[in-house]
Scaffold this motif. Structure first.
Motif: not given
Length: 197
Positions: A94-96, A110-111, A121-122, A128-131
């Protein structure tokens, strides 16, 4: 005598460069190196984090996920993480993060490390929830893997085992600490290094 002085100078230079690399002077700061580094993080939640067999690992915990959270925030950076996960592991980097005492995929990027995520897909390699994953999922379970996570301004990229899995722009979070997660199964981290950009 000149040859001896040259050799002595070369040895001194090599030792100095090695010391600089360990201190992060070359740009990289090592936060986990084998079993060393737990003191670089605050613990949030319950997990049995320990230095074992050349890595920092967790194999069990409470009913909620647990985290190792850095003591300082980071803005723009490249982060290299070597990890091993069991096939059933639920983990992530988890970043930033916006709240270092409450880590979620809503207030951090979250990578993911989650091969068996119900919504693939995540899964592993996505944010998660972004890309979402754009290509086939790379299974991480049962082997050593390397994540390279880069955050520069609004751009986030993930490279897993040499394959770019995410390249996205998102402006929700500009800076914050990062966290290593235990959620289920076995997760091991043997090298974690960060470099400010």
């Amino acid at each position: 005598m000149i040859r001896f002085a040259s050799i002595a100078c070369a040895i001194a230079t090599a030792l100095l460069l090695g010391a600089c690399a360990q201190l992060g002077i070359g740009g990289w700061t090592t936060l986990v190196d084998g079993t060393k580094g737990l003191d670089n993080f605050n613990r949030v939640g319950e997990a049995n984090w320990a230095g074992v067999d050349g890595a920092i690992q967790a194999t069990s915990g409470g009913s909620n996920p647990a985290y190792l959270v850095t003591k300082v925030p980071y803005k723009d950076f490249e982060l290299r993480v070597e990890f091993w996960s069991s096939d059933d592991a639920n983990s992530g980097v988890f970043v930033r993060c916006q709240n270092p005492n409450q880590i979620t995929d809503e207030n951090c990027y979250e990578a993911n490390i989650f091969d068996t995520r119900p919504d693939p897909i995540y899964a592993t390699g996505a944010i998660v929830k972004v890309a979402k994953l754009t290509g086939p999922m790379i299974k991480a379970g049962g082997q050593w893997n390397t994540y390279v996570i880069t955050a520069k301004g609004n751009r986030l990229t993930l490279v897993l085992n040499g394959t770019k899995t995410v390249d996205v722009e998102d402006s929700k979070f500009a800076s914050g600490p990062f966290a290593l997660q235990w959620g289920r199964g076995v997760i091991k981290f043997r090298k974690v290094e960060i470099k400010a950009l």
